[in-house]
Every structure is written in C-alpha cells, then in structure tokens.
Design a protein around this motif. Structure first.
Motif, PDB file in Angstrom:
ATOM      1  N   PHE A 161       0.827  -1.204   0.000  1.00 36.60           N
ATOM      2  CA  PHE A 161       0.000   0.000   0.000  1.00 36.60           C
ATOM      3  C   PHE A 161       0.867   1.263   0.000  1.00 36.60           C
ATOM      4  N   GLY A 162       2.051   1.173   0.640  1.00 41.45           N
ATOM      5  CA  GLY A 162       2.938   2.326   0.630  1.00 41.45           C
ATOM      6  C   GLY A 162       3.370   2.688  -0.774  1.00 41.45           C
ATOM      7  N   TYR A 163       3.766   1.674  -1.563  1.00 47.15           N
ATOM      8  CA  TYR A 163       4.182   1.964  -2.940  1.00 47.15           C
ATOM      9  C   TYR A 163       2.995   2.382  -3.803  1.00 47.15           C
ATOM     10  N   SER A 164       1.839   1.742  -3.583  1.00 48.23           N
ATOM     11  CA  SER A 164       0.668   2.063  -4.395  1.00 48.23           C
ATOM     12  C   SER A 164       0.251   3.517  -4.261  1.00 48.23           C
ATOM     13  N   PHE A 165       0.479   4.102  -3.074  1.00 48.49           N
ATOM     14  CA  PHE A 165       0.024   5.470  -2.835  1.00 48.49           C
ATOM     15  C   PHE A 165       1.141   6.505  -2.933  1.00 48.49           C
ATOM     16  N   THR A 166       2.382   6.124  -2.592  1.00 52.53           N
ATOM     17  CA  THR A 166       3.469   7.101  -2.622  1.00 52.53           C
ATOM     18  C   THR A 166       4.317   7.022  -3.888  1.00 52.53           C
ATOM     19  N   HIS A 167       4.308   5.849  -4.549  1.00 52.81           N
ATOM     20  CA  HIS A 167       5.058   5.627  -5.790  1.00 52.81           C
ATOM     21  C   HIS A 167       6.568   5.776  -5.592  1.00 52.81           C
ATOM     22  N   ALA A 168       7.024   5.551  -4.352  1.00 49.93           N
ATOM     23  CA  ALA A 168       8.457   5.657  -4.070  1.00 49.93           C
ATOM     24  C   ALA A 168       9.186   4.463  -4.671  1.00 49.93           C
ATOM     25  N   GLU A 169      10.230   4.736  -5.461  1.00 51.72           N
ATOM     26  CA  GLU A 169      10.921   3.654  -6.167  1.00 51.72           C
ATOM     27  C   GLU A 169      11.588   2.675  -5.200  1.00 51.72           C
ATOM     28  N   TRP A 170      12.151   3.185  -4.091  1.00 55.69           N
ATOM     29  CA  TRP A 170      12.811   2.297  -3.150  1.00 55.69           C
ATOM     30  C   TRP A 170      11.838   1.316  -2.525  1.00 55.69           C
ATOM     31  N   MET A 171      10.587   1.744  -2.367  1.00 56.93           N
ATOM     32  CA  MET A 171       9.563   0.837  -1.838  1.00 56.93           C
ATOM     33  C   MET A 171       9.280  -0.293  -2.812  1.00 56.93           C
ATOM     34  N   PHE A 172       9.323   0.011  -4.102  1.00 60.12           N
ATOM     35  CA  PHE A 172       9.067  -1.030  -5.108  1.00 60.12           C
ATOM     36  C   PHE A 172      10.113  -2.130  -5.000  1.00 60.12           C
ATOM     37  N   TRP A 173      11.389  -1.753  -4.952  1.00 65.36           N
ATOM     38  CA  TRP A 173      12.455  -2.762  -4.919  1.00 65.36           C
ATOM     39  C   TRP A 173      12.496  -3.487  -3.581  1.00 65.36           C
ATOM     40  N   LEU A 174      12.182  -2.784  -2.500  1.00 68.02           N
ATOM     41  CA  LEU A 174      12.120  -3.460  -1.204  1.00 68.02           C
ATOM     42  C   LEU A 174      10.947  -4.429  -1.164  1.00 68.02           C
ATOM     43  N   LEU A 175       9.830  -4.035  -1.760  1.00 69.78           N
ATOM     44  CA  LEU A 175       8.666  -4.917  -1.852  1.00 69.78           C
ATOM     45  C   LEU A 175       9.008  -6.170  -2.654  1.00 69.78           C
ATOM     46  N   ALA A 176       9.756  -6.001  -3.737  1.00 71.63           N
ATOM     47  CA  ALA A 176      10.169  -7.155  -4.546  1.00 71.63           C
ATOM     48  C   ALA A 176      11.052  -8.095  -3.738  1.00 71.63           C
ATOM     49  N   ALA A 177      12.016  -7.536  -2.992  1.00 75.23           N
ATOM     50  CA  ALA A 177      12.949  -8.358  -2.213  1.00 75.23           C
ATOM     51  C   ALA A 177      12.225  -9.114  -1.099  1.00 75.23           C
ATOM     52  N   VAL A 178      11.343  -8.428  -0.376  1.00 74.79           N
ATOM     53  CA  VAL A 178      10.615  -9.079   0.719  1.00 74.79           C
ATOM     54  C   VAL A 178       9.686 -10.164   0.179  1.00 74.79           C
ATOM     55  N   SER A 179       9.037  -9.903  -0.951  1.00 79.27           N
ATOM     56  CA  SER A 179       8.135 -10.897  -1.544  1.00 79.27           C
ATOM     57  C   SER A 179       8.899 -12.140  -1.996  1.00 79.27           C
ATOM     58  N   LEU A 180      10.078 -11.952  -2.581  1.00 77.03           N
ATOM     59  CA  LEU A 180      10.900 -13.090  -2.981  1.00 77.03           C
ATOM     60  C   LEU A 180      11.320 -13.920  -1.766  1.00 77.03           C
ATOM     61  N   LEU A 181      11.727 -13.249  -0.694  1.00 75.58           N
ATOM     62  CA  LEU A 181      12.133 -13.954   0.518  1.00 75.58           C
ATOM     63  C   LEU A 181      10.952 -14.696   1.131  1.00 75.58           C
ATOM     64  N   LEU A 182       9.791 -14.076   1.139  1.00 76.44           N
ATOM     65  CA  LEU A 182       8.604 -14.708   1.704  1.00 76.44           C
ATOM     66  C   LEU A 182       8.220 -15.952   0.913  1.00 76.44           C
ATOM     67  N   GLY A 183       8.346 -15.893  -0.416  1.00 74.43           N
ATOM     68  CA  GLY A 183       8.049 -17.066  -1.232  1.00 74.43           C
ATOM     69  C   GLY A 183       8.954 -18.239  -0.895  1.00 74.43           C
ATOM     70  N   LEU A 184      10.234 -17.959  -0.663  1.00 75.94           N
ATOM     71  CA  LEU A 184      11.178 -19.014  -0.269  1.00 75.94           C
ATOM     72  C   LEU A 184      10.771 -19.644   1.060  1.00 75.94           C
ATOM     73  N   LEU A 185      10.484 -18.808   2.047  1.00 78.80           N
ATOM     74  CA  LEU A 185      10.203 -19.297   3.389  1.00 78.80           C
ATOM     75  C   LEU A 185       8.859 -20.014   3.484  1.00 78.80           C
ATOM     76  N   LEU A 186       7.922 -19.683   2.587  1.00 75.96           N
ATOM     77  CA  LEU A 186       6.616 -20.337   2.623  1.00 75.96           C
ATOM     78  C   LEU A 186       6.681 -21.782   2.122  1.00 75.96           C
ATOM     79  N   VAL A 187       7.607 -22.064   1.207  1.00 74.53           N
ATOM     80  CA  VAL A 187       7.666 -23.398   0.605  1.00 74.53           C
ATOM     81  C   VAL A 187       8.682 -24.295   1.303  1.00 74.53           C
ATOM     82  N   LEU A 188       9.680 -23.726   1.957  1.00 74.62           N
ATOM     83  CA  LEU A 188      10.688 -24.536   2.648  1.00 74.62           C
ATOM     84  C   LEU A 188      10.088 -25.524   3.650  1.00 74.62           C
ATOM     85  N   PRO A 189       9.065 -25.153   4.446  1.00 70.66           N
ATOM     86  CA  PRO A 189       8.549 -26.103   5.437  1.00 70.66           C
ATOM     87  C   PRO A 189       7.595 -27.152   4.871  1.00 70.66           C
ATOM     88  N   VAL A 190       7.404 -27.180   3.566  1.00 69.69           N
ATOM     89  CA  VAL A 190       6.479 -28.140   2.954  1.00 69.69           C
ATOM     90  C   VAL A 190       7.252 -29.396   2.565  1.00 69.69           C
TER      91      VAL A 190
END
Length: 266
Positions: A161-190
């Motif tokens: 929501f921060g990037y959607s409303f502020t359009h800050a570029e650093w938020m976009f890349w941080l959002l990408a990094a956190v989402s990639l990490l979350l995808g890894l951690l969600l599948v590891l315990p399966v």
C-alpha cells in the motif's frame, strides 16, 4: 480485429481446461490450448511495430520450451511444471519493474503482479529444487519460522500500500525483495508428499499475477486467462487437500509435514 482474436483465444482456453478435466478428452484439451495460445501470440505480434524485434526476443524462449518438452522425463514433469510456473511469476515481476521504470500510472495493479509474481517465482524455485533433489525433500523447519513469515507478510502488505500510494521507487524494490524472501520461506517447510498441492497453489499464484499485469496493461486476454489459471489452480489444490484429509492452510504452513514427521519418530 485483435480483440475478436483475443476473445476467440479466451474461448479456446476455457474449452482447453474443460477438455483437460478428463483423460479421454485431455489430448483435445491440449490441442485447443495450443491453438488459443498461438492465436494470442499472433494477435500480439500484429500489434507491435516490427522495429521492436519481438519475434527475435521470443525465439529463444520457444526453442527452450520445445527442447524441454521433448527431453523431459515423465517422472520429472512435476519439477518442470514448477519451473515454468516460476518463469511465469518472474515475467510478471519484470513487467511490473518495467512499469515502475517507465513511471507508469497503474501502481496498484503492478504491485499485485509484483507481489504474487515474486511469491510464485521464489516458491516455485524451492519446489523445483526439492523435487529435483537439489534440496532435501523433507520439510525444512526452524525456530520462529511462523512468526518470521507473519512479520514478512505484514511488511509486504505495508510496502504494497505504501508503494501504491506514494510511488516511491525504493519501496518497489524493497517490496520485490521481501516478496521473494517470503516465497522461499513459505515453501521450505512443505514436505515432498505435499509438493503437488504446493505446485497447484503456485500455479494459481502465477495466474493471479497475470491478472494484475493484465489490468496494468489493459490487456483483456491476460485478465481472462489469468483468472482461469488462478481459479483452476486454487480449485485443484483444494480438491487434493480434501482427498488427503488435510487443509490448505496446514499444508502451506508446514503443519501436515510436521505431523507426518512426528508420527514417524513417535
């Protein structure tokens, strides 16, 4: 004319899913899906100026797809599906990044494509690695795993929501990094026994990522086909968890694999 071709392609995709629902009609379903995708590609190429050299860019992907389809072993189909799901998610990430770099206006839709596409990509890579034997097939559990995933999920929502409303570029890349990490951690315990369910969920993710990118590009066909893939993947995952007397939440949080490990050791 292109919209009419896109509509016909969408109908063929729907009929393809219908055909793939039964073994006797699966061959016809595959043919209809191929025909629909061929029409969609031809229509897209007709709308793009020749100087963009899109056919030259598409050629390597087509060659890789044909070679992979011919050489893959039947027993290796699950990991190939996982890998191709991941590539679909990665494509959504790249398209969202292109929208951000071009300072586009569809911030919310591109954020949807980015988050779900990143989850699908990194999660699919873990699924591929487990099925291929590059990672242990058993559930990989560690202390404070669920609190960490919850924290990352909250951060993802806030950045979304921060990037959607502020359009800050650093938020976009941080959002990408956190989402990639979350995808890894969600599948590891399966665990490996639940991996077919996870692949169906990741397939659904790639479909919903395509929906977000479809809204970003105002591309009706991507919205329709993404919805078909997203809904069918979710339904398949639900049916499989019900057949295994489990729940989707339990599988995705590693609870099913943990219960099996406890039963084996107990």
């Amino acid at each position: 004319m292109s919209e009419l071709i896109y509509l016909l392609a969408a109908v063929l995709f729907i009929l393809s899913i219908r055909g793939l629902s039964a073994p006797r009609s699966a061959r016809l379903g595959n043919f209809l899906g191929i025909a629909g995708m061929t029409l969609a590609i031809v229509a897209a190429l007709a709308l793009i100026p020749p100087e963009r050299l899109l056919p030259v860019v598409l050629a390597p992907g087509g060659v890789i797809g044909v070679v992979s389809g011919q050489k893959v072993r039947m027993t290796a189909l699950p990991q190939m599906i996982a890998a191709f799901n991941g590539l679909g998610g990665l494509a959504a990430v790249f398209l969202a990044a292109g929208e951000a770099a071009a300072d586009g206006t569809h911030y919310f839709a591109s954020s949807v494509g980015l988050v779900i596409g990143a989850l699908a990509f990194s999660g699919s890579m873990v699924a591929f690695a487990k099925l291929e034997g590059l990672l242990p097939g058993k559930a990989l559990l560690f202390p404070f795993q669920h609190p960490l995933n919850l924290l990352l999920s909250i951060i993802t929502v806030l950045l979304f929501f921060g990037y959607s409303f502020t359009h800050a570029e650093w938020m976009f890349w941080l959002l990408a990094a956190v989402s990639l990490l979350l995808g890894l951690l969600l599948v590891l315990p399966v665990g490996g026994a639940d991996m077919p369910i996870v692949i169906s969920v990741l397939n659904s993710y790639s479909g919903w990522a395509a929906v977000g990118i479809g809204f970003m590009l105002s591309q009706t066909l991507m919205i329709i086909t993404g919805t078909i893939v997203g809904a069918s993947g979710a339904i398949l995952a639900f049916v499989m968890t019900k057949a295994m007397n489990s729940s989707l939440v339990q599988v995705m949080l590693g609870g099913a694999a943990k219960n099996r490990q406890n039963a084996e050791t107990g």
